[in-house]
Design a protein around this motif. Structure first.
Motif, PDB file in Angstrom:
ATOM      1  N   GLN A 194       0.855  -1.181   0.000  1.00 12.09           N
ATOM      2  CA  GLN A 194       0.000   0.000   0.000  1.00 12.09           C
ATOM      3  C   GLN A 194       0.895   1.236   0.000  1.00 12.09           C
ATOM      4  N   VAL A 195       0.673   2.118  -0.969  1.00 12.00           N
ATOM      5  CA  VAL A 195       1.508   3.318  -1.051  1.00 12.00           C
ATOM      6  C   VAL A 195       1.275   4.186   0.184  1.00 12.00           C
ATOM      7  N   LYS A 196       2.358   4.487   0.879  1.00 12.72           N
ATOM      8  CA  LYS A 196       2.282   5.355   2.053  1.00 12.72           C
ATOM      9  C   LYS A 196       2.546   6.804   1.674  1.00 12.72           C
ATOM     10  N   GLU A 197       3.562   7.001   0.816  1.00 11.42           N
ATOM     11  CA  GLU A 197       3.960   8.381   0.525  1.00 11.42           C
ATOM     12  C   GLU A 197       4.797   8.437  -0.749  1.00 11.42           C
ATOM     13  N   GLU A 198       4.592   9.482  -1.517  1.00  9.31           N
ATOM     14  CA  GLU A 198       5.455   9.804  -2.657  1.00  9.31           C
ATOM     15  C   GLU A 198       6.114  11.140  -2.363  1.00  9.31           C
ATOM     16  N   ILE A 199       7.439  11.154  -2.384  1.00 13.69           N
ATOM     17  CA  ILE A 199       8.191  12.373  -2.069  1.00 13.69           C
ATOM     18  C   ILE A 199       8.968  12.803  -3.299  1.00 13.69           C
ATOM     19  N   ASN A 200       8.762  14.025  -3.718  1.00 13.03           N
ATOM     20  CA  ASN A 200       9.509  14.594  -4.835  1.00 13.03           C
ATOM     21  C   ASN A 200      10.369  15.734  -4.308  1.00 13.03           C
ATOM     22  N   PHE A 201      11.634  15.730  -4.703  1.00 13.79           N
ATOM     23  CA  PHE A 201      12.540  16.768  -4.210  1.00 13.79           C
ATOM     24  C   PHE A 201      13.648  17.006  -5.232  1.00 13.79           C
ATOM     25  N   LYS A 202      14.468  17.996  -4.969  1.00 12.51           N
ATOM     26  CA  LYS A 202      15.592  18.294  -5.847  1.00 12.51           C
ATOM     27  C   LYS A 202      16.903  18.055  -5.116  1.00 12.51           C
ATOM     28  N   LEU A 203      17.837  17.418  -5.801  1.00 15.07           N
ATOM     29  CA  LEU A 203      19.180  17.294  -5.236  1.00 15.07           C
ATOM     30  C   LEU A 203      19.781  18.691  -5.109  1.00 15.07           C
ATOM     31  N   PRO A 204      20.518  18.942  -4.043  1.00 13.75           N
ATOM     32  CA  PRO A 204      21.134  20.272  -3.917  1.00 13.75           C
ATOM     33  C   PRO A 204      22.156  20.520  -5.016  1.00 13.75           C
ATOM     34  N   ILE A 205      22.477  21.760  -5.196  1.00 10.72           N
ATOM     35  CA  ILE A 205      23.501  22.250  -6.131  1.00 10.72           C
ATOM     36  C   ILE A 205      23.022  22.194  -7.578  1.00 10.72           C
ATOM     37  N   GLU A 206      22.702  20.999  -8.077  1.00  5.33           N
ATOM     38  CA  GLU A 206      22.316  20.918  -9.486  1.00  5.33           C
ATOM     39  C   GLU A 206      20.799  20.961  -9.704  1.00  5.33           C
ATOM     40  N   ASP A 207      20.023  20.805  -8.615  1.00  2.77           N
ATOM     41  CA  ASP A 207      18.556  20.892  -8.671  1.00  2.77           C
ATOM     42  C   ASP A 207      17.902  19.857  -9.590  1.00  2.77           C
ATOM     43  N   SER A 208      18.513  18.688  -9.726  1.00  2.00           N
ATOM     44  CA  SER A 208      17.885  17.621 -10.514  1.00  2.00           C
ATOM     45  C   SER A 208      16.780  16.963  -9.686  1.00  2.00           C
ATOM     46  N   ILE A 209      15.735  16.529 -10.358  1.00  2.00           N
ATOM     47  CA  ILE A 209      14.552  16.006  -9.680  1.00  2.00           C
ATOM     48  C   ILE A 209      14.767  14.554  -9.248  1.00  2.00           C
ATOM     49  N   ARG A 210      14.333  14.243  -8.044  1.00  2.00           N
ATOM     50  CA  ARG A 210      14.350  12.889  -7.518  1.00  2.00           C
ATOM     51  C   ARG A 210      12.983  12.560  -6.937  1.00  2.00           C
ATOM     52  N   SER A 211      12.625  11.277  -6.980  1.00  2.00           N
ATOM     53  CA  SER A 211      11.382  10.815  -6.393  1.00  2.00           C
ATOM     54  C   SER A 211      11.648   9.592  -5.520  1.00  2.00           C
ATOM     55  N   ILE A 212      10.991   9.554  -4.387  1.00  2.00           N
ATOM     56  CA  ILE A 212      11.053   8.408  -3.483  1.00  2.00           C
ATOM     57  C   ILE A 212       9.621   7.967  -3.203  1.00  2.00           C
ATOM     58  N   VAL A 213       9.341   6.682  -3.404  1.00  2.00           N
ATOM     59  CA  VAL A 213       8.016   6.141  -3.109  1.00  2.00           C
ATOM     60  C   VAL A 213       8.164   5.138  -1.967  1.00  2.00           C
ATOM     61  N   ILE A 214       7.440   5.378  -0.880  1.00  2.00           N
ATOM     62  CA  ILE A 214       7.456   4.481   0.269  1.00  2.00           C
ATOM     63  C   ILE A 214       6.176   3.650   0.237  1.00  2.00           C
ATOM     64  N   ILE A 215       6.343   2.330   0.188  1.00  2.00           N
ATOM     65  CA  ILE A 215       5.218   1.398   0.082  1.00  2.00           C
ATOM     66  C   ILE A 215       5.244   0.469   1.292  1.00  2.00           C
ATOM     67  N   ASP A 216       4.186   0.514   2.090  1.00  2.00           N
ATOM     68  CA  ASP A 216       4.087  -0.364   3.257  1.00  2.00           C
ATOM     69  C   ASP A 216       3.660  -1.765   2.830  1.00  2.00           C
ATOM     70  N   LYS A 217       4.197  -2.767   3.512  1.00  2.00           N
ATOM     71  CA  LYS A 217       3.758  -4.161   3.297  1.00  2.00           C
ATOM     72  C   LYS A 217       2.675  -4.456   4.329  1.00  2.00           C
ATOM     73  N   ILE A 218       1.445  -4.665   3.854  1.00  2.00           N
ATOM     74  CA  ILE A 218       0.321  -4.815   4.775  1.00  2.00           C
ATOM     75  C   ILE A 218      -0.251  -6.233   4.811  1.00  2.00           C
ATOM     76  N   LYS A 219       0.110  -7.073   3.827  1.00  2.00           N
ATOM     77  CA  LYS A 219      -0.354  -8.459   3.855  1.00  2.00           C
ATOM     78  C   LYS A 219       0.621  -9.322   3.057  1.00  2.00           C
ATOM     79  N   ASN A 220       0.498 -10.630   3.208  1.00  2.00           N
ATOM     80  CA  ASN A 220       1.415 -11.551   2.535  1.00  2.00           C
ATOM     81  C   ASN A 220       1.276 -11.480   1.018  1.00  2.00           C
ATOM     82  N   THR A 221       2.406 -11.621   0.340  1.00  2.00           N
ATOM     83  CA  THR A 221       2.411 -11.724  -1.111  1.00  2.00           C
ATOM     84  C   THR A 221       2.011 -13.144  -1.512  1.00  2.00           C
ATOM     85  N   PRO A 222       1.096 -13.307  -2.468  1.00  2.00           N
ATOM     86  CA  PRO A 222       0.760 -14.656  -2.945  1.00  2.00           C
ATOM     87  C   PRO A 222       2.015 -15.416  -3.375  1.00  2.00           C
ATOM     88  N   LYS A 223       2.015 -16.719  -3.135  1.00  9.91           N
ATOM     89  CA  LYS A 223       3.212 -17.539  -3.343  1.00  9.91           C
ATOM     90  C   LYS A 223       3.709 -17.541  -4.787  1.00  9.91           C
TER      91      LYS A 223
END
Length: 237
Positions: A194-223
């Motif tokens: 389940q997606v918890k958060e999407e974070i968009n930010f810029k690296l310092p100095i060069e201001d290039s775009i980065r994205s981090i997606v945090i996904i929580d594990k809430i139940k077992n993955t099917p085998k």
């Protein structure tokens, strides 16, 4: 990003490196350049760019996720050790497993760990799909990471089977296309996430775009997931 900017940039996020840690980053850079002459580890070799685009960028997930609260971490497709080795240097308590499909990179990582005197690290030569089907690896890690390996719907199939319930998967991207996360929603749900958060930010100095997606594990993955090698890439969920 010079070394002073690197130090101060991390201090701004409450990461205060000691002399040993700074020497580890220095030696990491030296070995990366030395080995890069023998094999293709990275296109980035200028010291200031390595410190920014590899070291600082790798550590950036810890600005948004508490690494002091986790113990076990798996990095899928880490290549030359990013993001897990810079994170291991900053948070020495972490027990890190790196999975990579290229034997030469695993050889480099073993040499790197010896040179940096890292303990609690394990490097596995395997495809992510095969690793994820081994019973001992499923639901085994507090946190699973992948950096710029594939699209999010593919990464989810590689990584979510490895996460403990209550753990998380962090996808680190250069930038997300407008619909990438939307197209990954089905895969994330099917695989127990389940997606918890999407974070968009810029690296310092060069201001290039980065994205981090945090996904929580809430139940077992099917085998049946991950499917056999190559299938997640060819036929994403």
């Amino acid at each position: 990003m010079n070394k002073e900017e690197f130090i101060n940039g991390l201090k701004a996020h409450n990461i205060d490196l000691n002399e040993h840690q700074l020497s580890q980053f220095n030696r990491y850079y030296q070995l990366l350049v030395e080995w890069n002459e023998k094999m293709n580890l990275t296109a980035i070799t200028e010291e200031s760019e390595v410190y920014l685009k590899h070291f600082f960028d790798s550590i950036s997930s810890s600005f948004h996720y508490d690494f002091t609260e986790i113990e076990t971490m798996c990095d899928v497709g880490a290549g030359a050790g990013f993001p897990s080795i810079p994170l291991k240097i900053c948070f020495p308590h972490l027990k890190v497993t790196i999975v990579d499909s290229l034997k030469k990179r695993i050889t480099f990582l073993n040499e790197l760990a010896a040179e940096l005197e890292l303990t609690g690290v394990n490097f596995i030569h395997s495809r992510a799909e095969d690793f994820g089907q081994e019973k001992s690896n499923r639901n085994a890690f507090d946190l699973v990471t992948a950096r710029a390996v594939a699209r999010t719907n593919v990464l989810a199939e590689y990584c979510l089977p490895l996460c403990k319930i209550g753990g998380a998967f962090i996808a680190m991207k250069g930038s997300l296309t407008d619909n990438e996360l939307e197209e990954a929603n089905n895969a994330i749900t099917v695989l127990g996430g389940q997606v918890k958060e999407e974070i968009n930010f810029k690296l310092p100095i060069e201001d290039s775009i980065r994205s981090i997606v945090i996904i929580d594990k809430i139940k077992n993955t099917p085998k049946k997931y991950p499917r056999k090698s190559g299938t997640p890439q060819k036929t994403p969920l």
